[in-house]
Write an enzyme that holds these catalytic residues in place. Structure first.
Site: not given
Ligand code: NAD
Ligand code: 0WE
Length: 265
Positions: A13, A40, A67, A94, A97, A159, A166
């Site tokens: 990350g 990445q 990932v 990492v 969205a 968010y 999360k």
């Protein structure tokens, strides 16, 4: 002698000097840990290789890994196993969205595809990389550390579906801690206060969020990647041998207040 001397960590990350993963790598290195990295995509390769060199990590210990891809994850750990015969610490830093998910009214903007991507990249990936790391961690009392945010447990404007991802990530920490406990491995999350990183740069009104946070937080300042790095060093060390399945808040106290007080009203 550093508290991590003799240990080996893989850091996933790092994207820039502002990355939380950069602050973690820096703290682990300072404490004597040997490091390996994934990046990445090719766009980030040279930058990550440059940072790695600064921490004494050769290019042969830096691997590409998106990932979203099982093949990439498997490949990265096969490559790592050709360099190292063991791994003690896994840093998962990492989240993603699609941008359209992070602006506007949750009920209006959240799509099936956005939900899927957010959960895949930000929550499933911890399980995928943890499984792939198992052969190298075997017999070593490993420490697995991921990054979460308060939006997992309280709503936060914009968010949105990242909060759900999360929440899933934090539940994943508890399930992974339970399933890997018998092997001696620990799994924890650090829930960091808002920090200006690349992932935050595209967020509308992030500057005013930082100002609000600094003025309402008990310690009256924003969280730094150094503070998160130091906590990761502790969680990665044997000093934290009794801590697993937890979400540790490194937010200068923001999350404990129901109504933050500020110095000037
Ligand atoms: P960052 O942009 O520096 O790091 C995000 C990283 O995710 C980048 O390195 C990026 O390459 C990587 N990434 C995204 N999609 C990927 C994919 N498909 N495959 C592999 N890597 C991928 O931002 P950051 O703020 O350092 O974010 C790191 C972690 O910290 C995230 O989990 C984020 O949710 C969390 N976090 C950030 C804050 C904050 O305010 N910045 C607060 C709490 C938690
Ligand atoms: O987890 C995060 C951000 C993660 C993130 C950021 C982006 C920006 C660019 C995930 N996906 C994307 N996709 C993009 O296209 N944080 C904890 C930082 C953050 O993001 C917010 C915050 C905070 C804090 C978004 C809205 C409100 C607060």
């Amino acid at each position: 002698m550093g508290m991590l001397s003799g240990k080996r960590a893989l850091v996933i990350g790092v994207a820039s000097k502002l990355s939380i993963a950069y602050g973690i790598a820096d703290a682990l290195h300072r404490e004597g840990c040997d490091l390996a990295f994934t990046y990445q995509n090719d766009k980030l390769k040279d930058r990550v290789l440059g940072f790695a060199e600064g921490w004494g990590t050769p290019a042969s210990r830096c691997f590409p890994c998106d990932v979203a891809s099982d093949a990439d994850i498997d490949h990265a750990f096969v490559e790592l196993a050709s360099q190292w015969d063991g791994l003690d610490i896994l840093i998962h830093c990492v989240a993603f969205a699609p941008g359209d998910q992070l602006a506007g009214r949750f009920v209006d903007v959240t799509t099936r595809e956005g939900f899927h991507v957010a959960h895949d990249i930000s929550a499933y990936s911890l399980i995928g990389v943890t499984r792939a790391a198992q052969p190298l961690m075997s017999g070593r009392a490993g420490s697995i550390i991921t990054l979460s945010y308060l939006g997992a447990v309280q709503t936060m404007p914009n968010y949105n579906v990242m909060g759900l991802a999360k929440a899933s990530l934090e539940a994943g920490v508890r399930y992974l801690a339970t399933s890997l406990g018998p092997e001696g491995h620990r799994v924890n999350a650090i829930s960091a206060g808002p920090i200006r990183t690349l992932a935050a740069s595209g967020i509308k009104d992030f500057r005013s969020m930082l100002a609000y946070n600094a003025s309402r937080t008990p310690l009256r300042r924003n969280t730094t990647i150094e503070e998160v790095g130091n906590t990761a060093a502790f969680l990665g060390s044997d000093l934290a041998s009794g801590i697993t399945g937890q979400v540790i808040y490194v937010d200068n106290g923001f999350s404990i207040t129901a109504m933050g007080e500020s110095d000037n009203a």
